[in-house]
Each structure stands twice: as structure tokens, then as C-alpha cells.
Scaffold this motif. Structure first.
Motif: not given
Length: 83
Positions: A37-44, A75-79
Motif C-alpha cells: 500500500f505504500w508507494e516506492p518513494r515512501m518505502r525508500r 520492501l526495497t523497491p526496484a531501481a
């Protein structure tokens, strides 16, 4: 991005899952919720707070910190692609 707000939101998610009887399932629940539910920049930004010393403001709960550390890879978004 306001890291203190992200930590506060993560702590509220952790409060919900921490009441589960199975500790490992609860940790996975926190991580899965944040991943879905969290967008990648929030997770980063949230994961980056794990590497910082505690600052003034809202402290991350030990339970949430444990969940993030245990499930950091998923949890780490793909680059972002550079095409």
C-alpha cells in the motif's frame, strides 16, 4: 517527504499487527501492508530512517523496526529503469 509522519504511520500499522498471537506472522503482516500500500518513494524514505540515529520527534517502535529489518529486501523497491 516527512519522515516523522512515515514513522508515525508505520507505528500505527505495527500497533495493529503486534496484537496477533503469532509474532512472525505479525512481522510479515507489517511488511506486507507497507509493501502493498505504500508507494516506492515512501518505502525508500522509511527504510532510510533505519540507517539514521534516532532524531527528535516520533520514534519508530521496536516491533516495526524488527519487521522492516527482517523484510528489508522485499520492501526495497526496484531501481527505476533508465530507458
Amino acid at each position: 517527504m516527512d519522515n516523522q509522519n512515515l514513522i508515525d504511520m508505520a507505528n500505527r500499522i505495527g500497533d495493529f499487527f503486534e496484537s496477533m498471537p503469532d509474532h512472525e506472522e505479525a512481522l510479515a503482516g507489517v511488511a506486507d501492508h507497507i509493501r502493498r500500500f505504500w508507494e516506492p518513494r515512501m518505502r525508500r524514505a522509511l527504510l532510510a530512517t533505519l540507517d539514521e540515529p534516532d532524531a527528535n520527534g516520533v520514534a519508530m517502535s521496536g516491533f516495526v523496526k524488527e519487521a522492516l529489518i527482517k523484510h528489508r529486501e522485499q520492501l526495497t523497491p526496484a531501481a527505476p529503469s533508465t530507458i
